[in-house]
Design a protein around this motif. Sequence first.
Motif, PDB file in Angstrom:
ATOM      1  N   LEU A 161      -6.138  11.159  -2.146  1.00  0.00           N
ATOM      2  CA  LEU A 161      -6.377   9.720  -2.120  1.00  0.00           C
ATOM      3  C   LEU A 161      -5.074   8.931  -2.105  1.00  0.00           C
ATOM      4  CD1 LEU A 161      -9.435   9.649  -4.514  1.00  0.00           C
ATOM      5  CD2 LEU A 161      -9.435   9.016  -2.106  1.00  0.00           C
ATOM      6  N   PHE A 162      -4.054   9.458  -2.798  1.00  0.00           N
ATOM      7  CA  PHE A 162      -2.754   8.794  -2.750  1.00  0.00           C
ATOM      8  C   PHE A 162      -2.165   8.887  -1.347  1.00  0.00           C
ATOM      9  CE2 PHE A 162      -2.302   8.612  -7.428  1.00  0.00           C
ATOM     10  CZ  PHE A 162      -1.775   7.334  -7.508  1.00  0.00           C
TER      11      PHE A 162
ATOM     12  N   LEU B 259      -8.809   6.243  -8.094  1.00  0.00           N
ATOM     13  CA  LEU B 259      -7.766   7.182  -8.496  1.00  0.00           C
ATOM     14  C   LEU B 259      -7.638   7.345 -10.002  1.00  0.00           C
ATOM     15  CD1 LEU B 259      -5.144   6.061  -5.885  1.00  0.00           C
ATOM     16  CD2 LEU B 259      -6.045   8.355  -6.106  1.00  0.00           C
TER      17      LEU B 259
ATOM     18  N   PHE C  58       0.831  -1.212   0.000  1.00  0.00           N
ATOM     19  CA  PHE C  58       0.000   0.000   0.000  1.00  0.00           C
ATOM     20  C   PHE C  58       0.860   1.254   0.000  1.00  0.00           C
ATOM     21  CE2 PHE C  58      -4.564   0.896   0.772  1.00  0.00           C
ATOM     22  CZ  PHE C  58      -5.060  -0.265   0.228  1.00  0.00           C
TER      23      PHE C  58
ATOM     24  N   LEU D 238      -3.820   9.209   1.384  1.00  0.00           N
ATOM     25  CA  LEU D 238      -4.634   8.341   2.242  1.00  0.00           C
ATOM     26  C   LEU D 238      -4.160   6.899   2.139  1.00  0.00           C
ATOM     27  CD1 LEU D 238      -7.041   9.170   3.969  1.00  0.00           C
ATOM     28  CD2 LEU D 238      -8.551   8.320   2.183  1.00  0.00           C
ATOM     29  N   GLN D 239      -3.863   6.482   0.930  1.00  0.00           N
ATOM     30  CA  GLN D 239      -3.378   5.123   0.709  1.00  0.00           C
ATOM     31  C   GLN D 239      -2.077   4.890   1.473  1.00  0.00           C
ATOM     32  OE1 GLN D 239      -2.742   4.105  -3.450  1.00  0.00           O
ATOM     33  NE2 GLN D 239      -1.407   2.425  -2.851  1.00  0.00           N
TER      34      GLN D 239
ATOM     35  N   GLU E  76      -6.872  13.850  -6.103  1.00  0.00           N
ATOM     36  CA  GLU E  76      -6.073  12.677  -6.430  1.00  0.00           C
ATOM     37  C   GLU E  76      -4.928  12.520  -5.431  1.00  0.00           C
ATOM     38  OE1 GLU E  76      -4.716  12.361 -10.544  1.00  0.00           O
ATOM     39  OE2 GLU E  76      -3.096  11.084  -9.811  1.00  0.00           O
TER      40      GLU E  76
ATOM     41  N   TYR F 199      -8.194  -0.652  -5.813  1.00  0.00           N
ATOM     42  CA  TYR F 199      -8.367   0.650  -5.161  1.00  0.00           C
ATOM     43  C   TYR F 199      -7.937   1.771  -6.092  1.00  0.00           C
ATOM     44  CZ  TYR F 199      -7.265   4.538  -1.980  1.00  0.00           C
ATOM     45  OH  TYR F 199      -7.177   5.776  -1.392  1.00  0.00           O
TER      46      TYR F 199
END
Lengths: 231, 99
Positions: free
Chosen positions: B73-74, A100, A53, B76-77, B70, A95
């Motif tokens: 979200l990256f 994304l 991840f 967050l990952q 974007e 995901y």
Amino acid sequence: MHIFEGFLPSPWWQLWFVFSIPVIFFGMYRLNKLVSEKRELLPLLAVAGAFIFVLSSLKMPSVTGSSSHPTGTGMAAILFGPAIAAVLSTIVLLYQAIFLAHGGLTTLGANVASMGIIGPVFAYVIYKAGMKANINFYVVVFLATAFADWATYVVTATQLALAFPAEVGGVAASLKAFLLIFATTQVPLAIMEGALTALIFKYVIQVKSDALVELNVITESVLNKIKGANQ
Amino acid sequence: MKGEVIFGVIAVLFIASFFYGMAANPDSEFGGADGQAGDVIAEIDSEYTPWTEGTFVDSLKFEPPGGETESLLFALQAAIGAVVLGYFFGYYKGKGQSN
């Protein structure tokens, strides 16, 4: 290594699903078995998944003037085998594809093949061969994971070259063009990933070395040798 | 300590190579290699358009409205992964010490 949505024409995107889906199912079977038989190893599984991840979210700049990201799959492959690494990669790729706009659902089969299957197989084979040859554990981890990272991108370049042969020179010419982007950009990143994974393994040995023996990652005697060298 | 030192040296070399890359490619914005592959495809087959465009495939996905979302979200990952890593390493370390 993400091939974007719709960027693989028929029959290529279907073929890569045919290649990947059986491995994912086999990985789910292995995962189920692991979870039911060795429940105490669940946290280590979470660590391996989390490592993928983190690493696959880091878009790092390379010396070539473009950015790319490491894969993090080598660690899972060494610990749990390539099939389970494939399942973990599929989760991450889903995901990224759904939230994304990175990668794609139709190209998921191809992306799982490169990042989740062929890269991890390289990691696993190099690791096992290196340990058999009695090379230093950390050097083997470095080589296995760095090469798995790099191999992932070589596979992506190959997948694209097969689907888009150049008018002059065919697949070989396309492959050269795609390798120029992926394989060169990835070299410094692969070295970084190998070094980071080796360091993480040092901590795994410090805090949870018995799990490595249980998973047949290292033998008791190798473990004692590493621990002796650390002190 | 030895492992950390070796990792540190490799990290410094990596950063140095990035600065060299910045100097060697002054106009580059360090865009994604994934995107560059798209440019090569356009060169090979200038008429190729992703065949999924306008099909139901697009409706299965969430398209971030812009770069900010974007990158959220990256991040967050990465954050979720880092929390899990830190939690379990801390858990095992603490458990090891109390034994």
